[in-house]
Design an enzyme around this catalytic site. Structure first.
Site, PDB file in Angstrom:
ATOM      1  N   TYR A 279       0.653  -1.025  -0.122  1.00 48.10           N
ATOM      2  CA  TYR A 279      -0.007   0.063   0.039  1.00 48.10           C
ATOM      3  C   TYR A 279       0.827   1.130   0.117  1.00 48.10           C
TER       4      TYR A 279
ATOM      5  N   ASP B 209       9.938  -7.634  -3.588  1.00 52.89           N
ATOM      6  CA  ASP B 209       8.627  -7.874  -2.690  1.00 52.89           C
ATOM      7  C   ASP B 209       8.456  -9.654  -2.859  1.00 52.89           C
TER       8      ASP B 209
ATOM      9  N   SER C 201       6.158   3.094  13.133  1.00 54.90           N
ATOM     10  CA  SER C 201       4.981   3.270  13.352  1.00 54.90           C
ATOM     11  C   SER C 201       4.601   4.206  14.817  1.00 54.90           C
TER      12      SER C 201
ATOM     13  N   TYR D 160       3.728  -7.052  16.822  1.00 51.80           N
ATOM     14  CA  TYR D 160       3.977  -6.247  15.587  1.00 51.80           C
ATOM     15  C   TYR D 160       4.663  -4.909  16.071  1.00 51.80           C
TER      16      TYR D 160
ATOM     17  N   LYS E 173       8.816  -3.214  15.318  1.00 56.53           N
ATOM     18  CA  LYS E 173       9.092  -1.732  15.039  1.00 56.53           C
ATOM     19  C   LYS E 173      10.159  -1.279  16.003  1.00 56.53           C
TER      20      LYS E 173
ATOM     21  N   TYR F 287       4.831   6.551  11.125  1.00 58.30           N
ATOM     22  CA  TYR F 287       3.676   6.959  10.442  1.00 58.30           C
ATOM     23  C   TYR F 287       2.554   6.997  11.489  1.00 58.30           C
TER      24      TYR F 287
ATOM     25  N   ASN G 111      -1.706   7.425  11.001  1.00 57.64           N
ATOM     26  CA  ASN G 111      -2.721   6.645  10.188  1.00 57.64           C
ATOM     27  C   ASN G 111      -2.980   6.873   8.876  1.00 57.64           C
TER      28      ASN G 111
ATOM     29  N   ASN H  91      -9.084  -4.797   9.448  1.00 53.56           N
ATOM     30  CA  ASN H  91      -8.940  -4.438  10.628  1.00 53.56           C
ATOM     31  C   ASN H  91      -8.973  -2.930  11.034  1.00 53.56           C
ATOM     32  N   ASN H  92      -8.512  -2.212  10.202  1.00 57.80           N
ATOM     33  CA  ASN H  92      -8.581  -0.771  10.269  1.00 57.80           C
ATOM     34  C   ASN H  92      -9.769  -0.182   9.740  1.00 57.80           C
TER      35      ASN H  92
ATOM     36  N   PRO I  77      -9.806  -4.297  22.448  1.00 60.27           N
ATOM     37  CA  PRO I  77      -8.551  -4.267  23.474  1.00 60.27           C
ATOM     38  C   PRO I  77      -7.454  -3.368  22.743  1.00 60.27           C
TER      39      PRO I  77
ATOM     40  N   ASP J 188      -6.814  -0.513  22.225  1.00 63.55           N
ATOM     41  CA  ASP J 188      -7.018   0.988  21.596  1.00 63.55           C
ATOM     42  C   ASP J 188      -6.945   1.983  22.549  1.00 63.55           C
TER      43      ASP J 188
HETATM   44  P1  NAD Z   1       1.601  -3.779   3.027  1.00 65.37           P
HETATM   45  O1  NAD Z   1       1.434  -5.129   3.533  1.00 65.37           O
HETATM   46  O2  NAD Z   1       0.618  -3.008   1.956  1.00 65.37           O
HETATM   47  O3  NAD Z   1       2.882  -3.831   2.452  1.00 65.37           O
HETATM   48  C1  NAD Z   1       4.066  -4.426   2.835  1.00 65.37           C
HETATM   49  C2  NAD Z   1       4.776  -5.093   1.798  1.00 65.37           C
HETATM   50  O4  NAD Z   1       5.868  -6.049   2.066  1.00 65.37           O
HETATM   51  C3  NAD Z   1       3.695  -6.209   0.985  1.00 65.37           C
HETATM   52  O5  NAD Z   1       3.950  -5.917  -0.358  1.00 65.37           O
HETATM   53  C4  NAD Z   1       4.373  -7.535   1.443  1.00 65.37           C
HETATM   54  O6  NAD Z   1       4.124  -8.490   0.316  1.00 65.37           O
HETATM   55  C5  NAD Z   1       5.783  -7.248   1.472  1.00 65.37           C
HETATM   56  N1  NAD Z   1       6.545  -8.304   2.530  1.00 65.37           N
HETATM   57  C6  NAD Z   1       6.424  -8.682   3.554  1.00 65.37           C
HETATM   58  N2  NAD Z   1       7.479  -9.474   4.137  1.00 65.37           N
HETATM   59  C7  NAD Z   1       8.173  -9.386   3.076  1.00 65.37           C
HETATM   60  C8  NAD Z   1       9.410 -10.347   3.002  1.00 65.37           C
HETATM   61  N3  NAD Z   1       9.677 -11.142   3.675  1.00 65.37           N
HETATM   62  N4  NAD Z   1       9.976 -10.249   1.648  1.00 65.37           N
HETATM   63  C9  NAD Z   1       9.603  -9.508   0.739  1.00 65.37           C
HETATM   64  N5  NAD Z   1       8.575  -8.629   1.167  1.00 65.37           N
HETATM   65  C10 NAD Z   1       7.807  -8.829   1.922  1.00 65.37           C
HETATM   66  O7  NAD Z   1       1.795  -2.710   4.300  1.00 65.37           O
HETATM   67  P2  NAD Z   1       1.769  -1.140   4.065  1.00 65.37           P
HETATM   68  O8  NAD Z   1       0.566  -0.678   4.871  1.00 65.37           O
HETATM   69  O9  NAD Z   1       2.302  -0.557   2.701  1.00 65.37           O
HETATM   70  O10 NAD Z   1       3.105  -0.991   5.203  1.00 65.37           O
HETATM   71  C11 NAD Z   1       4.342  -0.719   4.912  1.00 65.37           C
HETATM   72  C12 NAD Z   1       5.035  -0.523   6.085  1.00 65.37           C
HETATM   73  O11 NAD Z   1       4.765   0.432   6.909  1.00 65.37           O
HETATM   74  C13 NAD Z   1       5.218  -1.697   6.805  1.00 65.37           C
HETATM   75  O12 NAD Z   1       6.514  -1.977   7.343  1.00 65.37           O
HETATM   76  C14 NAD Z   1       4.416  -1.477   8.015  1.00 65.37           C
HETATM   77  O13 NAD Z   1       4.477  -2.164   9.087  1.00 65.37           O
HETATM   78  C15 NAD Z   1       4.668  -0.025   8.160  1.00 65.37           C
HETATM   79  N6  NAD Z   1       3.574   0.786   8.622  1.00 65.37           N
HETATM   80  C16 NAD Z   1       2.239   0.868   8.093  1.00 65.37           C
HETATM   81  C17 NAD Z   1       1.083   1.223   8.561  1.00 65.37           C
HETATM   82  C18 NAD Z   1      -0.211   1.465   8.001  1.00 65.37           C
HETATM   83  O14 NAD Z   1      -1.213   1.881   8.593  1.00 65.37           O
HETATM   84  N7  NAD Z   1      -0.378   0.657   6.672  1.00 65.37           N
HETATM   85  C19 NAD Z   1       1.252   2.331   9.709  1.00 65.37           C
HETATM   86  C20 NAD Z   1       2.567   2.244  10.461  1.00 65.37           C
HETATM   87  C21 NAD Z   1       3.661   1.529   9.816  1.00 65.37           C
HETATM   88  C1  UD1 Z   2      -4.124   0.246  14.116  1.00 62.61           C
HETATM   89  C2  UD1 Z   2      -3.164  -0.629  14.875  1.00 62.61           C
HETATM   90  C3  UD1 Z   2      -1.723   0.097  14.879  1.00 62.61           C
HETATM   91  C4  UD1 Z   2      -1.268   0.642  13.744  1.00 62.61           C
HETATM   92  C5  UD1 Z   2      -2.387   1.237  13.163  1.00 62.61           C
HETATM   93  C6  UD1 Z   2      -2.005   1.869  11.659  1.00 62.61           C
HETATM   94  C7  UD1 Z   2      -4.595  -2.004  16.536  1.00 62.61           C
HETATM   95  C8  UD1 Z   2      -4.955  -2.406  18.100  1.00 62.61           C
HETATM   96  N1  UD1 Z   2      -3.643  -0.803  16.315  1.00 62.61           N
HETATM   97  O1  UD1 Z   2      -4.291   1.514  15.055  1.00 62.61           O
HETATM   98  O2  UD1 Z   2      -0.755  -0.930  15.614  1.00 62.61           O
HETATM   99  O3  UD1 Z   2      -0.062   1.197  13.779  1.00 62.61           O
HETATM  100  O4  UD1 Z   2      -3.407   0.722  13.003  1.00 62.61           O
HETATM  101  O5  UD1 Z   2      -2.087   0.657  10.632  1.00 62.61           O
HETATM  102  O6  UD1 Z   2      -4.930  -2.683  15.725  1.00 62.61           O
HETATM  103  N2  UD1 Z   2     -12.332   1.442  14.424  1.00 62.61           N
HETATM  104  C9  UD1 Z   2     -13.681   1.235  14.511  1.00 62.61           C
HETATM  105  N3  UD1 Z   2     -14.083   0.509  13.973  1.00 62.61           N
HETATM  106  C10 UD1 Z   2     -13.293  -0.486  12.983  1.00 62.61           C
HETATM  107  C11 UD1 Z   2     -12.080  -0.256  12.772  1.00 62.61           C
HETATM  108  C12 UD1 Z   2     -11.595   0.809  13.900  1.00 62.61           C
HETATM  109  O7  UD1 Z   2     -14.417   2.059  15.488  1.00 62.61           O
HETATM  110  O8  UD1 Z   2     -13.944  -1.272  12.532  1.00 62.61           O
HETATM  111  C13 UD1 Z   2     -11.626   2.677  15.249  1.00 62.61           C
HETATM  112  C14 UD1 Z   2     -10.557   2.368  16.235  1.00 62.61           C
HETATM  113  O9  UD1 Z   2     -11.036   2.038  17.418  1.00 62.61           O
HETATM  114  C15 UD1 Z   2      -9.878   3.688  16.260  1.00 62.61           C
HETATM  115  C16 UD1 Z   2      -9.968   4.035  14.900  1.00 62.61           C
HETATM  116  O10 UD1 Z   2     -11.188   3.688  14.336  1.00 62.61           O
HETATM  117  O11 UD1 Z   2     -10.205   4.441  17.065  1.00 62.61           O
HETATM  118  C17 UD1 Z   2      -8.859   3.706  13.863  1.00 62.61           C
HETATM  119  O12 UD1 Z   2      -8.655   2.354  14.028  1.00 62.61           O
HETATM  120  P1  UD1 Z   2      -7.567   1.858  13.158  1.00 62.61           P
HETATM  121  O13 UD1 Z   2      -7.616   2.224  11.815  1.00 62.61           O
HETATM  122  O14 UD1 Z   2      -7.440   0.466  13.150  1.00 62.61           O
HETATM  123  O15 UD1 Z   2      -6.114   2.358  13.776  1.00 62.61           O
HETATM  124  P2  UD1 Z   2      -5.530   2.210  15.006  1.00 62.61           P
HETATM  125  O16 UD1 Z   2      -6.417   1.992  15.973  1.00 62.61           O
HETATM  126  O17 UD1 Z   2      -5.035   3.667  15.136  1.00 62.61           O
END
Ligand code: NAD
Ligand code: UD1
Length: 338
Positions: A11, A31, A124, A148, A152, A176, A178, A197-198, A292, A294
């Protein structure tokens, strides 16, 4: 000279590569597609009209990784590759530690061997734990609540130690907040596996009719409307932050943790309302128990990013909602059917 992007089909990686290519930087991607599809990279090339080189390689596979360093003159690495599902990390801690930590160590060893010492790492806001008050500044004590998050935090520590042993490294740890939204073209976006999940991918899937209603997790937080407050940042702003970080490390030795957020908090109800208004779509919801782990409120102090990187997020919550919906509407099944 090229920038190596690990996890570039994901992403945030795919959006960042658009910005790199548009800045005329050569890009090499590795990747293993464990959470992505190569189609994302085809779309990146379609958006930019530029080519990139991509390898289906697992960062745990040291031999294949070394071949990439042999084949290309790498000047810097942006390290996105990693597993990121919080709940899954609690169930499968060893997989998370192996993939994220061992994979990172293999990468850093090769960088050292090939004298590539410029790195932008995806950390993160999860490293701030549960008890620090917002706005969160980079110098706060860190703690984590799940494997997770711990990966980090541990990678940040490993990189601090690498820098202390060899001060020629140039490292930025991007924390990062959200990331949501999608590229304005609608061609690339977030493509979660299974039930999201998000919040934002869940909202867009309710919007498109894939899910009946959204569960809002908690209505009794100490926030203006009782629902959780987060610092949502448009993924394109986030991607541009990587370009700024890359420019920064070419000029500065050292290691810096830097928040990437907008500095503004928005509640779950605000996100729902903004999404409905921006897209003229209704999002039915019910209130559920708190999730849980949050916290009520989490948003960034973004002054360090502005000062060191000269970067600020420009896109509004409305932009994020509109762009997330465009991607979801154009590709309801994500990259699956391509
Ligand atoms: P994503 O899952 O879309 O991208 C991660 C990529 O890494 C995927 O394409 C996956 O196939 C690849 N990958 C995983 N393990 C691998 C391996 N062993 N070898 C090669 N490729 C591998 O996730 P994203 O949302 O794009 O996140 C990118 C980075 O940012 C991650 O490290 C994630 O933990 C971090 N991050 C994401 C968020 C978020 O909300 N999306 C928030 C904070 C940090
Ligand atoms: C989650 C992760 C965090 C990660 C971040 C970005 C958990 C406990 N934490 O955080 O580690 O860094 O994503 O990827 O998973 N919400 C709802 N209904 C839903 C989903 C979310 O009400 O179906 C609420 C949550 O309670 C929160 C907000 O929306 O208040 C944002 O949630 P989410 O997108 O999952 O991000 P984080 O909780 O910040």
């Amino acid at each position: 000279m090229a920038v190596l992007v690990t996890g570039g089909a994901g992403y945030i990686g795919s959006h960042t590569i658009v910005e790199l290519l548009e800045a005329s930087i050569d890009v090499v991607v590795v990747d293993n597609y464990i959470n992505s599809k190569p189609e994302a990279l085809n779309r990146v090339q379609a958006i930019t009209g530029k080519d990139l080189t991509f390898y289906e390689v697992d960062i745990l596979d040291e031999k294949s990784m070394e071949q990439v360093f042999e084949n290309h003159e790498i000047e810097a690495v942006i390290h996105f590759a990693g597993l990121k599902a919080v709940g899954e990390s609690v169930a499968l801690p060893l997989s998370y530690y192996h993939n994220n930590i061992t994979g990172s160590i293999i990468l850093f060893k090769l960088m050292n061997k090939y004298n590539v010492k410029r790195l932008v790492f995806s950390s993160s806001a999860t490293v701030y734990g549960l008890s620090n008050p917002s706005p969160l500044t980079e110098n706060l004590p860190l703690s984590t609540t799940n494997p997770y998050g711990t990966t980090k935090w541990m990678i940040e520590k490993i990189l601090q130690d690498i820098y202390h042993a060899d001060s020629t490294w140039q490292i930025v740890l991007l924390r990062y907040f959200n990331p949501i939204g999608a590229h304005e073209s609608g061609l690339i976006g977030e493509d979660p596996n299974g039930i999201p999940n998000n919040l934002m991918p869940y909202v867009t899937q309710v919007g498109i009719g894939k899910r009946k209603q959204l569960g809002v997790f908690g209505k009794d937080y100490d926030t203006p409307d009782g629902t959780g407050v987060r610092d949502y940042i448009h993924v394109v702003d986030l991607a541009k932050g990587h370009l700024s970080a890359l420019t920064y490390i070419t000029k500065h030795k050292g290691i810096e943790a830097i928040n990437l957020g907008t500095g503004n908090g928005h509640s779950v109800l605000e996100v729902i309302k903004t999404f409905e208004k921006a897209n003229n779509v209704t999002i039915p919801y019910t209130f559920e128990k708190r999730r849980p782990g949050d916290i009520g409120t989490c948003y960034a102090d973004v002054s360090k990013a502005k000062k060191l990187l000269g970067w600020v997020a420009k896109r509004s919550l409305e932009d994020m909602c509109r762009d997330a919906w465009r991607w979801q509407s154009m590709y309801p099944e994500g990259y699956v059917n391509d």
